[in-house]
Design an enzyme around this catalytic site. Structure first.
Site, PDB file in Angstrom:
ATOM      1  N   ARG A  35       0.808  -1.186   0.000  1.00 14.88           N
ATOM      2  CA  ARG A  35      -0.068  -0.041  -0.134  1.00 14.88           C
ATOM      3  C   ARG A  35       0.999   1.273  -0.107  1.00 14.88           C
ATOM      4  O   ARG A  35       0.439   2.589  -0.452  1.00 14.88           O
ATOM      5  CB  ARG A  35      -0.933  -0.172   1.169  1.00 14.88           C
ATOM      6  CG  ARG A  35      -2.061  -0.813   1.047  1.00 14.88           C
ATOM      7  CD  ARG A  35      -3.049  -0.847   1.955  1.00 14.88           C
ATOM      8  NE  ARG A  35      -4.552  -1.497   1.882  1.00 14.88           N
ATOM      9  CZ  ARG A  35      -5.262  -1.717   2.750  1.00 14.88           C
ATOM     10  NH1 ARG A  35      -5.098  -1.228   3.881  1.00 14.88           N
ATOM     11  NH2 ARG A  35      -6.294  -2.188   2.520  1.00 14.88           N
ATOM     12  N   LYS A 200     -18.209 -12.716   5.067  1.00 16.97           N
ATOM     13  CA  LYS A 200     -19.674 -12.461   5.325  1.00 16.97           C
ATOM     14  C   LYS A 200     -20.481 -12.307   4.295  1.00 16.97           C
ATOM     15  O   LYS A 200     -20.262 -11.817   3.057  1.00 16.97           O
ATOM     16  CB  LYS A 200     -19.316 -10.989   6.208  1.00 16.97           C
ATOM     17  CG  LYS A 200     -19.086 -11.071   7.410  1.00 16.97           C
ATOM     18  CD  LYS A 200     -19.121  -9.854   8.152  1.00 16.97           C
ATOM     19  CE  LYS A 200     -20.498  -9.564   8.607  1.00 16.97           C
ATOM     20  NZ  LYS A 200     -20.584  -8.243   9.173  1.00 16.97           N
ATOM     21  N   GLY A 345      -7.729  -7.838   0.574  1.00 16.47           N
ATOM     22  CA  GLY A 345      -6.392  -8.424   1.308  1.00 16.47           C
ATOM     23  C   GLY A 345      -6.101 -10.022   1.138  1.00 16.47           C
ATOM     24  O   GLY A 345      -5.140 -10.471   0.657  1.00 16.47           O
ATOM     25  N   GLY A 368     -12.806  -3.599   1.581  1.00 13.66           N
ATOM     26  CA  GLY A 368     -14.132  -3.112   1.799  1.00 13.66           C
ATOM     27  C   GLY A 368     -14.508  -1.993   0.656  1.00 13.66           C
ATOM     28  O   GLY A 368     -15.807  -2.171   0.165  1.00 13.66           O
TER      29      GLY A 368
HETATM   30  C1  3PG Z   1      -8.640  -1.409   4.921  1.00 14.21           C
HETATM   31  O1  3PG Z   1      -7.805  -1.836   5.396  1.00 14.21           O
HETATM   32  O2  3PG Z   1      -9.117  -2.260   4.153  1.00 14.21           O
HETATM   33  C2  3PG Z   1      -8.653  -0.178   5.056  1.00 14.21           C
HETATM   34  O3  3PG Z   1      -7.631   0.434   5.456  1.00 14.21           O
HETATM   35  C3  3PG Z   1     -10.001   0.380   5.766  1.00 14.21           C
HETATM   36  O4  3PG Z   1      -9.414   0.097   6.963  1.00 14.21           O
HETATM   37  P1  3PG Z   1     -11.054   0.062   8.099  1.00 14.21           P
HETATM   38  O5  3PG Z   1     -11.577  -1.355   7.578  1.00 14.21           O
HETATM   39  O6  3PG Z   1     -10.229  -0.116   9.500  1.00 14.21           O
HETATM   40  O7  3PG Z   1     -11.725   0.941   8.231  1.00 14.21           O
END
Ligand code: 3PG
Length: 388
Positions: A35, A200, A345, A368
């Site tokens: 990242r 999920k 990820g 997400g």
């Molecule tokens: C992620 O790792 O998907 C982003 O950095 C967002 O992190 P979060 O799900 O803790 O908001």
């Protein structure tokens, strides 16, 4: 939403929101700096044009507390390694005097990193005062934090409206991410195949609904498969089911017809570290991967694909015994030569483990955010960036 090329940046100071939320080892060192590397083109673009960059990121989920292990220091030193010709400093605050004195003293073409944004309770609460305080640190605002753009957090959401429309822009990574998904969704080479797995089902349903308007096949594995199987009337034994998603799952199945494929067999743990393939799921037994017959069916479809969007492993890939389904998917995509867009990820870790990352057209930095962009084709923070 304008891009960097429209910004007047020479000799000015930019507040640059990035997502350097990287995985760490137990000793606090960085496990994977993908990242950080992904945002370098934007930082280099700005620095080369004599812009001073005030860089902001979150790290982990400290919940508004200062957590020692989540300080920004390892990121600052990795950034300094990756930008050897640039002065990189960091400070121990996010707004206020400490942050301002670092920001205002930055020379053109140098960079200063703020402390972890989520040490401040106002970040996740989208606190207007925090947004205003952050905005004071830059003349222009650049959002290159694609992976967190699905959140309405102060540094990606409310901060944007403090800058005139001409002084805010999406960074190069945000551009690359949205263009990759838009291209696949709007002009897919056919057959267009979506692969959905992971944990999920509630997170995946909106994305599957959007994908069904466009794809030729949706191949489902992982935990979401069980809710869909139960919604179809199958006995799923002791498999985890999100009961409150059953109605949505039924609607999805009605809409999909035979375009949506569910597992026909499952891999379950067997004695002596062995794995067994079963057609039916007995009560109390956890299915941890798609079975051999399902893998074959999915492989045959994927090998013919012209476009693939993949989010979510097929099984519990942390255990090598249950990696087979996901490995088959990754290899079939690689063999197909399809325009392959992979996000999440856990998902991107699969071609990575297999040395197949180069065979994927686009590997998203978002989890997400990736899924949400596939579902809605915009994200709250991207909307804020484009608002008049
Ligand atoms: C992620 O790792 O998907 C982003 O950095 C967002 O992190 P979060 O799900 O803790 O908001």
């Amino acid at each position: 939403m304008q891009g960097l090329e429209s910004l007047h940046i020479e000799g000015r100071r930019a507040l640059v929101r990035v997502d350097f939320n990287v995985p760490l080892h137990d000793d606090g060192t960085i496990r994977d700096d993908t990242r950080i590397r992904a945002a370098l083109p934007t930082l280099e673009y700005l620095l080369q044009r004599d812009c001073a960059c005030v860089v902001a990121t979150h790290l982990g989920r400290p919940g508004g507390q200062r957590i020692e292990d989540l300080r920004i220091d390892p990121i600052a030193s990795r950034l300094a390694d990756l930008l050897p010709d640039r002065a990189v400093q960091h400070c121990d605050d996010i707004t206020g005097e400490t942050a301002q004195s670092m920001a205002y003293a930055l020379r053109p073409g140098t960079l200063g990193l703020l402390q972890n944004l989520r040490f401040h309770p106002g970040e996740e609460a989208d606190d207007p005062d925090l947004a205003a305080g952050l905005a004071q640190l830059g003349d222009v605002y650049v959002n290159d934090a694609f992976a967190v753009c699905h959140r309405r957090h102060a540094s990606v959401y409310s901060v944007a409206r403090h800058f005139p429309a001409a002084d805010r822009a999406a960074g190069l990574l945000v551009r690359r991410e949205t263009q990759a998904i838009d291209g696949a969704m709007d002009q897919p080479a056919r057959p267009f195949v979506a692969v959905i797995g992971g944990a999920k089902v509630s997170d995946k349903i909106a994305a599957m609904r959007a994908l069904l308007d466009r794809v030729d096949h949706v191949l489902v594995g992982g935990v979401p498969a069980f809710t869909l199987l139960k919604a179809r009337g199958d006995d799923v034994g002791g498999a985890p089911v999100e009961e409150d998603q059953l109605d949505a799952a039924r609607q999805l199945l009605d809409k999909a017809g035979d375009r949506l494929l569910l597992p026909v067999d499952h891999a379950v743990p067997a004695p002596r570290d062995d794995v067994l393939t079963v057609d039916m799921l007995p009560a109390g037994v956890a299915a941890l991967d798609i079975g051999a017959e399902t893998s074959t069916r999915y492989r045959q479809i994927l090998e013919q694909a012209g476009t693939v969007i993949w989010n979510g492993p097929m099984g519990y890939v942390e255990d090598p015994r249950f990696f087979a389904g996901s490995r088959t998917v990754a290899r079939a995509i690689a063999r197909s030569g399809a325009n392959a867009i992979v996000g999440g990820g856990d998902t991107t870790g699969i071609p990575q483990r297999l040395g197949l990352l180069d065979a994927m057209t686009h590997v998203s930095t978002g989890g997400g955010a990736f899924l949400s962009y596939v579902a809605h084709r915009t994200l709250p923070a991207l909307q804020a960036l484009g608002d008049e």
